[in-house]
Motif scaffolding. Structure first.
Motif, PDB file in Angstrom:
ATOM      1  N   HIS A  41     -33.470  24.601 -23.996  1.00  0.00           N
ATOM      2  CA  HIS A  41     -34.529  25.464 -23.983  1.00  0.00           C
ATOM      3  C   HIS A  41     -34.529  26.550 -23.136  1.00  0.00           C
ATOM      4  N   ALA A  42     -34.517  26.152 -21.845  1.00  0.00           N
ATOM      5  CA  ALA A  42     -34.419  27.051 -20.775  1.00  0.00           C
ATOM      6  C   ALA A  42     -33.188  28.066 -20.818  1.00  0.00           C
ATOM      7  N   GLU A  43     -32.001  27.684 -21.310  1.00  0.00           N
ATOM      8  CA  GLU A  43     -30.775  28.326 -21.368  1.00  0.00           C
ATOM      9  C   GLU A  43     -30.968  29.348 -22.578  1.00  0.00           C
ATOM     10  N   VAL A  44     -31.428  29.048 -23.390  1.00  0.00           N
ATOM     11  CA  VAL A  44     -31.872  30.044 -24.756  1.00  0.00           C
ATOM     12  C   VAL A  44     -32.929  30.891 -24.192  1.00  0.00           C
ATOM     13  N   LEU A  45     -33.976  30.501 -23.397  1.00  0.00           N
ATOM     14  CA  LEU A  45     -34.984  31.405 -22.935  1.00  0.00           C
ATOM     15  C   LEU A  45     -34.343  32.509 -22.131  1.00  0.00           C
ATOM     16  N   GLN A  46     -33.307  32.189 -21.428  1.00  0.00           N
ATOM     17  CA  GLN A  46     -32.658  33.278 -20.605  1.00  0.00           C
ATOM     18  C   GLN A  46     -32.249  34.487 -21.500  1.00  0.00           C
ATOM     19  N   GLY A  47     -31.412  34.117 -22.772  1.00  0.00           N
ATOM     20  CA  GLY A  47     -31.211  35.149 -23.746  1.00  0.00           C
ATOM     21  C   GLY A  47     -32.401  35.792 -24.121  1.00  0.00           C
ATOM     22  N   VAL A  48     -33.252  35.180 -24.359  1.00  0.00           N
ATOM     23  CA  VAL A  48     -34.640  35.639 -24.869  1.00  0.00           C
ATOM     24  C   VAL A  48     -35.087  36.863 -24.055  1.00  0.00           C
ATOM     25  N   LEU A  49     -35.224  36.611 -22.648  1.00  0.00           N
ATOM     26  CA  LEU A  49     -35.756  37.419 -21.589  1.00  0.00           C
ATOM     27  C   LEU A  49     -34.689  38.721 -21.585  1.00  0.00           C
ATOM     28  N   LEU A  50     -33.550  38.639 -22.016  1.00  0.00           N
ATOM     29  CA  LEU A  50     -32.708  39.545 -21.839  1.00  0.00           C
ATOM     30  C   LEU A  50     -32.582  40.570 -23.120  1.00  0.00           C
ATOM     31  N   ARG A  51     -32.884  40.072 -24.131  1.00  0.00           N
ATOM     32  CA  ARG A  51     -32.653  40.837 -25.621  1.00  0.00           C
ATOM     33  C   ARG A  51     -34.105  41.345 -25.798  1.00  0.00           C
ATOM     34  N   ASN A  52     -35.392  40.623 -25.471  1.00  0.00           N
ATOM     35  CA  ASN A  52     -36.641  41.115 -25.780  1.00  0.00           C
ATOM     36  C   ASN A  52     -37.072  41.889 -24.519  1.00  0.00           C
ATOM     37  N   PHE A  53     -36.708  41.583 -23.375  1.00  0.00           N
ATOM     38  CA  PHE A  53     -37.445  42.370 -22.277  1.00  0.00           C
ATOM     39  C   PHE A  53     -36.500  42.857 -21.254  1.00  0.00           C
ATOM     40  N   GLY A  54     -35.416  42.791 -21.495  1.00  0.00           N
ATOM     41  CA  GLY A  54     -34.213  43.555 -20.889  1.00  0.00           C
ATOM     42  C   GLY A  54     -34.154  42.917 -19.159  1.00  0.00           C
ATOM     43  N   GLN A  55     -34.357  41.685 -19.247  1.00  0.00           N
ATOM     44  CA  GLN A  55     -34.222  41.022 -17.985  1.00  0.00           C
ATOM     45  C   GLN A  55     -33.296  40.116 -17.691  1.00  0.00           C
ATOM     46  N   GLU A  56     -32.324  39.957 -16.970  1.00  0.00           N
ATOM     47  CA  GLU A  56     -31.292  39.044 -16.432  1.00  0.00           C
ATOM     48  C   GLU A  56     -32.171  37.945 -15.710  1.00  0.00           C
ATOM     49  N   ALA A  57     -32.323  36.964 -16.242  1.00  0.00           N
ATOM     50  CA  ALA A  57     -33.162  35.897 -15.666  1.00  0.00           C
ATOM     51  C   ALA A  57     -32.549  34.738 -15.498  1.00  0.00           C
ATOM     52  N   THR A  58     -32.813  33.761 -14.628  1.00  0.00           N
ATOM     53  CA  THR A  58     -32.330  32.389 -14.344  1.00  0.00           C
ATOM     54  C   THR A  58     -33.577  31.574 -14.747  1.00  0.00           C
ATOM     55  N   VAL A  59     -33.586  30.725 -15.696  1.00  0.00           N
ATOM     56  CA  VAL A  59     -34.656  29.876 -16.213  1.00  0.00           C
ATOM     57  C   VAL A  59     -34.097  28.427 -15.909  1.00  0.00           C
ATOM     58  N   GLU A  60     -35.073  27.966 -15.192  1.00  0.00           N
ATOM     59  CA  GLU A  60     -34.654  26.479 -14.914  1.00  0.00           C
ATOM     60  C   GLU A  60     -35.910  25.407 -15.390  1.00  0.00           C
ATOM     61  N   PRO A  61     -35.612  24.425 -16.040  1.00  0.00           N
ATOM     62  CA  PRO A  61     -36.713  23.514 -16.265  1.00  0.00           C
ATOM     63  C   PRO A  61     -37.101  22.563 -14.916  1.00  0.00           C
ATOM     64  N   PHE A  62     -38.378  22.230 -14.808  1.00  0.00           N
ATOM     65  CA  PHE A  62     -38.662  20.884 -14.136  1.00  0.00           C
ATOM     66  C   PHE A  62     -38.734  20.020 -14.834  1.00  0.00           C
ATOM     67  N   ALA A  63     -38.856  18.560 -14.123  1.00  0.00           N
ATOM     68  CA  ALA A  63     -39.217  17.305 -14.983  1.00  0.00           C
ATOM     69  C   ALA A  63     -40.343  17.566 -15.547  1.00  0.00           C
ATOM     70  N   PRO A  64     -40.454  16.949 -16.555  1.00  0.00           N
ATOM     71  CA  PRO A  64     -41.813  16.856 -17.302  1.00  0.00           C
ATOM     72  C   PRO A  64     -42.828  15.853 -16.522  1.00  0.00           C
ATOM     73  N   LEU A  65     -43.990  16.299 -16.635  1.00  0.00           N
ATOM     74  CA  LEU A  65     -45.061  15.604 -15.697  1.00  0.00           C
ATOM     75  C   LEU A  65     -46.135  15.239 -16.685  1.00  0.00           C
ATOM     76  N   PHE A  66     -47.089  14.346 -16.146  1.00  0.00           N
ATOM     77  CA  PHE A  66     -48.341  14.037 -16.974  1.00  0.00           C
ATOM     78  C   PHE A  66     -49.361  14.313 -15.972  1.00  0.00           C
ATOM     79  N   ALA A  67     -50.608  15.101 -16.708  1.00  0.00           N
ATOM     80  CA  ALA A  67     -51.651  15.568 -16.027  1.00  0.00           C
ATOM     81  C   ALA A  67     -52.668  15.713 -16.765  1.00  0.00           C
ATOM     82  N   ARG A  68     -54.025  15.516 -16.338  1.00  0.00           N
ATOM     83  CA  ARG A  68     -55.247  15.586 -17.120  1.00  0.00           C
ATOM     84  C   ARG A  68     -55.836  16.864 -17.027  1.00  0.00           C
TER      85      ARG A  68
END
Length: 323
Positions: free
Chosen positions: A60-87
């Motif tokens: 998903h993070a890799e796909v979001l990089q393409g979204v930011l480039l196509r829709n917002f003109g931003q060359e970005a690096t998107v990295e996911p963190f490990a999922p967490l549990f929070a209240r």
């Protein structure tokens, strides 16, 4: 000890008060018998078992990089963190005052899911989107602006759309209508102990911006889909044998002829000597003591080499298989 001593208090009133004060002010047990317990550890352990979630987040993070480039003109690096549990009670204080909180229901997950986009990320995108790439993003105070709200809704649609696409092989998701808020009031209406699976994505746009946004999915609903987030088990194919065929096979197999080979000696020689072999060549071998019995090239038994009733013979000593 006398009977008079038995009736005396073990501790004085001053000593008892000192112990009570210590227990109230010092809540750390360090005598080796008591330990503090994290009641969220169970949920964290459950999350660790959802091993397929890590791959989904990276994709998903890799796909979001393409979204930011196509829709917002931003060359970005998107990295996911490990999922967490929070209240909820822990999430609200950690959210920035300038935030766009996009809420929706994602079927089949019961309850509200949220996308938390910090105001500084929205300010950066708005500045870049409207041609201010050569000017640093302004540091705004107060709530997010109407322009930032509209852009946050577009970003949320892109994030959820790509989330649905990436997760489709594991879990079919269907987002509903979006509700954009510029406060955490909607979260405040939920029980403080309600749990969420927190998916955090860091965003880096060269040296211009570095930040993150988060997707919050209801933990209890995600737990119901746990099997879809674990590795797929491959069941061994079941071989069904009809009873009559099984009986006929069992009766027929012992009658099959096989060839037993008795190996009494092994000899190593060069290929040159092997090519020189001819009729009459004598190959010296030492007097064998044991022999190996092979069936179809596989060792099934070993035995003593000797004679029986005036014939060369092998007496089986064990059935240790050899490779």
């Amino acid at each position: 000890m006398s009977e008079a001593d038995d009736n005396q208090p073990v501790l004085s009133e001053e000593e008892i008060e000192a112990l009570v004060d210590h227990a109230v002010t010092d809540n750390v047990f360090d005598d080796g018998h008591f330990k503090s317990h994290d009641f969220g550890a169970g949920e964290a352990l459950t999350l660790s078992k959802w091993s397929e979630l890590d791959g989904l987040l990276r994709a998903h993070a890799e796909v979001l990089q393409g979204v930011l480039l196509r829709n917002f003109g931003q060359e970005a690096t998107v990295e996911p963190f490990a999922p967490l549990f929070a209240r909820v009670g822990d999430l609200i204080p950690a959210i920035s005052d300038r935030v766009a909180l996009i809420t929706t229901e994602i079927k089949p997950l019961e309850g509200e899911s949220h996308l938390e986009v910090p105001g500084d990320f929205l300010s950066f995108l708005v500045n870049q989107y409207f041609g201010g790439s050569t000017v640093a993003s302004p540091k705004l105070a107060g709530k997010v602006t109407p322009s930032e709200q509209r852009l946050s809704e577009q970003l949320a649609k892109d994030v959820l759309r790509t989330l649905v696409e990436v997760w489709s092989d594991r879990l079919v998701l269907e987002p509903g209508d979006l509700y954009v808020d510029i406060t955490t009031d909607r979260l405040s209406l939920l029980p403080a102990d309600m749990g969420y699976v927190v998916l955090t994505y860091s965003v880096t746009c060269s040296s211009d911006y570095q930040g993150e946004f988060r997707v919050l999915l209801p933990y209890d609903s995600m737990a119901l889909q746990a099997q879809r987030l674990m590795p797929t088990r491959r069941d061994e194919p079941e071989v069904v044998v009809e009873p009559e065929w099984e009986a006929r096979l069992q009766s027929a197999v012992p009658e099959i002829d096989v060839e037993i080979c008795g190996v009494v000696s092994l000899l190593e020689t060069s290929l040159r000597n092997l090519l020189a072999f001819k009729v009459g060549t004598v190959i010296p071998i030492s007097e064998p003591q044991t022999a190996q019995l092979n069936v179809e090239g596989r060792g099934i038994a070993r035995g003593k080499y000797g004679a029986h009733d005036s014939h060369r013979a092998v007496q089986i000593t064990d059935f240790s298989r050899s490779k």
